[in-house]
Write an enzyme that holds these catalytic residues in place. Structure first.
Site, PDB file in Angstrom:
ATOM      1  N   GLN A 253       0.818  -1.208   0.000  1.00 20.17           N
ATOM      2  CA  GLN A 253       0.000   0.000   0.000  1.00 20.17           C
ATOM      3  C   GLN A 253       0.853   1.261   0.000  1.00 20.17           C
ATOM      4  O   GLN A 253       0.537   2.249  -0.657  1.00 20.17           O
ATOM      5  CB  GLN A 253      -0.933   0.016   1.212  1.00 20.17           C
ATOM      6  CG  GLN A 253      -2.045  -0.992   1.131  1.00 20.17           C
ATOM      7  CD  GLN A 253      -2.875  -0.821  -0.130  1.00 20.17           C
ATOM      8  OE1 GLN A 253      -3.569   0.178  -0.297  1.00 20.17           O
ATOM      9  NE2 GLN A 253      -2.815  -1.786  -1.023  1.00 20.17           N
ATOM     10  N   HIS A 256       1.809   2.943  -3.302  1.00 22.16           N
ATOM     11  CA  HIS A 256       0.812   3.633  -4.131  1.00 22.16           C
ATOM     12  C   HIS A 256       1.157   5.107  -4.297  1.00 22.16           C
ATOM     13  O   HIS A 256       1.227   5.626  -5.410  1.00 22.16           O
ATOM     14  CB  HIS A 256      -0.577   3.504  -3.512  1.00 22.16           C
ATOM     15  CG  HIS A 256      -1.351   2.335  -4.004  1.00 22.16           C
ATOM     16  ND1 HIS A 256      -1.759   2.200  -5.309  1.00 22.16           N
ATOM     17  CD2 HIS A 256      -1.801   1.228  -3.356  1.00 22.16           C
ATOM     18  CE1 HIS A 256      -2.421   1.067  -5.447  1.00 22.16           C
ATOM     19  NE2 HIS A 256      -2.461   0.454  -4.288  1.00 22.16           N
ATOM     20  N   GLU A 321      -9.865   1.299   4.715  1.00 22.27           N
ATOM     21  CA  GLU A 321     -10.197   0.822   3.369  1.00 22.27           C
ATOM     22  C   GLU A 321      -9.937  -0.681   3.254  1.00 22.27           C
ATOM     23  O   GLU A 321     -10.802  -1.440   2.833  1.00 22.27           O
ATOM     24  CB  GLU A 321      -9.346   1.588   2.351  1.00 22.27           C
ATOM     25  CG  GLU A 321      -9.547   1.141   0.918  1.00 22.27           C
ATOM     26  CD  GLU A 321      -8.551   1.777  -0.036  1.00 22.27           C
ATOM     27  OE1 GLU A 321      -8.782   1.711  -1.250  1.00 22.27           O
ATOM     28  OE2 GLU A 321      -7.525   2.330   0.422  1.00 22.27           O
ATOM     29  N   HIS A 322      -8.717  -1.100   3.600  1.00 20.25           N
ATOM     30  CA  HIS A 322      -8.349  -2.516   3.596  1.00 20.25           C
ATOM     31  C   HIS A 322      -8.009  -2.938   5.024  1.00 20.25           C
ATOM     32  O   HIS A 322      -7.284  -2.223   5.716  1.00 20.25           O
ATOM     33  CB  HIS A 322      -7.112  -2.768   2.729  1.00 20.25           C
ATOM     34  CG  HIS A 322      -7.218  -2.274   1.332  1.00 20.25           C
ATOM     35  ND1 HIS A 322      -6.662  -1.073   0.913  1.00 20.25           N
ATOM     36  CD2 HIS A 322      -7.809  -2.821   0.234  1.00 20.25           C
ATOM     37  CE1 HIS A 322      -6.909  -0.904  -0.380  1.00 20.25           C
ATOM     38  NE2 HIS A 322      -7.600  -1.942  -0.813  1.00 20.25           N
ATOM     39  N   ASP A 355      -6.815  -6.645  -4.980  1.00 22.06           N
ATOM     40  CA  ASP A 355      -6.561  -5.601  -5.976  1.00 22.06           C
ATOM     41  C   ASP A 355      -6.735  -6.121  -7.400  1.00 22.06           C
ATOM     42  O   ASP A 355      -7.155  -5.370  -8.285  1.00 22.06           O
ATOM     43  CB  ASP A 355      -5.130  -5.069  -5.822  1.00 22.06           C
ATOM     44  CG  ASP A 355      -5.017  -3.990  -4.764  1.00 22.06           C
ATOM     45  OD1 ASP A 355      -6.063  -3.477  -4.330  1.00 22.06           O
ATOM     46  OD2 ASP A 355      -3.881  -3.678  -4.372  1.00 22.06           O
ATOM     47  N   HIS A 414     -53.718  18.256  -0.448  1.00 16.25           N
ATOM     48  CA  HIS A 414     -53.445  16.830  -0.525  1.00 16.25           C
ATOM     49  C   HIS A 414     -54.717  16.034  -0.220  1.00 16.25           C
ATOM     50  O   HIS A 414     -55.055  15.071  -0.911  1.00 16.25           O
ATOM     51  CB  HIS A 414     -52.358  16.439   0.489  1.00 16.25           C
ATOM     52  CG  HIS A 414     -50.973  16.757   0.058  1.00 16.25           C
ATOM     53  ND1 HIS A 414     -50.546  18.025  -0.223  1.00 16.25           N
ATOM     54  CD2 HIS A 414     -49.894  15.936  -0.152  1.00 16.25           C
ATOM     55  CE1 HIS A 414     -49.272  17.992  -0.567  1.00 16.25           C
ATOM     56  NE2 HIS A 414     -48.860  16.728  -0.539  1.00 16.25           N
TER      57      HIS A 414
END
Length: 426
Positions: A253, A256, A321-322, A355, A414
């Protein structure tokens, strides 16, 4: 070396870096969107020259370019792409849902239709890396949903080309049209349409801060999947875990980008120290060593917890996230995990499986939004429309109740719209 701390000494909100857009980025993006809205293709050509260093004559990717890319891509990689696509399809096929009809009461029919979004735009990043995996993950659920047209935008290289692996993945996924444009200007083109790029109904896909901000600004004119921030991984590992494996997963990670967050929580001080040494040993062997090193130095952390349950409580608080759960019996803890984008169970399940290859989607909520949002799925590419039918007799029975409700709220119009249909009129 990566920082090692006691979990009790750290503010939970500071464990993973949460990005926010700056005023400068916001203003720049707003100007780009307005330029594209007014100028169309000519502005796209101008921005492509400025930001990507290439003056294009046509931003549309031709069938010949796709054919050539498919032919020049390594056949073994084509095979892997095809197998990954098959796995992604198989997983996402299970997400399909049907509409329903309720007609239990005489004269009343209620229902819901599930309707595909007609045209979807997919943003695929370029720049420092090409991501054919994003092509598969973001387009296959849309195809399964039944979207009529899938449009892809991606920035060109300085020679005007698109990475062959990207185009090969697009063909395997069944993408309909591809355009050589990136950045905030690509998002604007999808949202408003230009002479070449069709206006879409929804935009999905990750990108840099300018892409994320552009998606944020066009939301409402079009739908979007999410505002994606930097990549995050939180590894929970006990003392039996292999430090080399844990370090490799964290670095997967960290490579990235410099803003990525890689964090380990363990109940073993010995593992903490061993992982720190492994990270230092493995970084020099990475192709993106400088980026990974910067990410680890700035955002990386190893936290020592009292036990695995405390680590899971922390994971739920920050909603990564992970989330990797490296323990003997991960299923024992699975029900305790409430907030995470995607969970990887056991010592033999690195996040990289998700991934590329396993099947579940890799477009995931970041920045703590896993507390209330979901991975990209078939549901993102459909809308639900409800319908109601009442016969005259059914309306007559319901009318006094509806009128009472409406009059109680002070909405006499209504009430009248119901009772006028049931009154005896000469």
């Amino acid at each position: 070396m990566i920082k090692i701390m006691r979990l009790s000494d750290v503010n939970t909100e500071d464990i993973l870096i949460r990005s926010t857009s700056s005023d400068d980025v916001s203003a720049t993006v707003a100007a780009i969107i307005e330029d594209v809205r007014k100028g169309g293709d000519s502005v796209l050509f101008e921005y492509t020259k400025r930001f990507d260093g290439v003056l294009l004559e046509d931003i549309t990717v031709s069938e010949k370019e796709i054919d050539d890319a498919f032919k020049t891509t390594d056949p073994e990689f084509i095979s892997v792409l095809s197998e990954a696509a098959k796995r992604i399809r198989a997983y996402h096929e299970k997400q399909k849902c049907d509409g329903f009809v309720i007609d239990d009461e005489k004269g009343i029919t209620l229902g819901q239709r599930v309707i595909p979004i007609e045209r979807v735009g997919i943003y695929v990043p370029g720049g420092t890396a090409a991501y054919p995996s994003t092509v598969l993950m973001d387009s296959i659920p849309a195809k399964i949903a039944g979207c009529k047209e899938i449009v892809m935008v991606t920035p060109p290289a300085s020679d005007g080309s698109i990475a062959p692996a990207i185009l090969a993945a697009a063909r395997i996924a069944g993408i309909d049209r591809i355009f050589k444009v990136g950045g905030a200007q690509a998002i604007a083109a999808l949202a408003y349409g230009t002479e070449s790029v069709p206006k879409v109904d929804k935009i999905v896909g990750p990108g840099n801060a300018y892409v994320a901000e552009a998606k944020k600004q066009v939301f409402g004119r079009v739908s979007i999947d999410m505002i994606a921030g930097p990549s995050e991984v939180l590894v929970i590992a006990d003392g039996k875990s292999n430090p080399a494996y844990v370090a490799a997963d964290m670095l997967s990670q960290a490579e990235h980008d410099r803003m990525a967050s890689a964090v380990l929580i363990t109940d073993s001080p010995e593992l903490a120290n061993s992982v720190a040494l492994e990270i230092d040993a493995q970084i020099p062997g990475l192709a993106r060593a400088e980026i990974a090193s910067s990410s680890i130095e700035t955002n990386g952390k190893i936290l020592i917890a009292d036990d695995i349950n405390e680590a899971i409580e922390t994971a739920n608080a920050i909603a990564p996230e992970h989330l990797e759960l490296c323990v003997d019996d991960p299923f024992e803890y699975l029900e305790k995990i409430k907030h995470a984008g995607s969970v990887f169970l056991g010592r033999n399940c690195p996040e990289a499986l998700g991934d590329y290859f396993a099947g579940p989607n890799h477009t995931l909520p970041t920045g703590g939004t896993a507390r209330f949002s979901n991975p990209l799925s078939v549901d993102d590419f459909v809308k639900k429309m409800q319908y109601t039918y009442y016969s005259p007799d059914a309306l007559k029975e319901a009318a006094p109740k509806v009128a009472l409700f409406a009059n109680t709220e002070g909405l006499t119009g209504h009430a009248k719209s119901v009772t006028i249909r049931t009154e005896d009129r000469k």
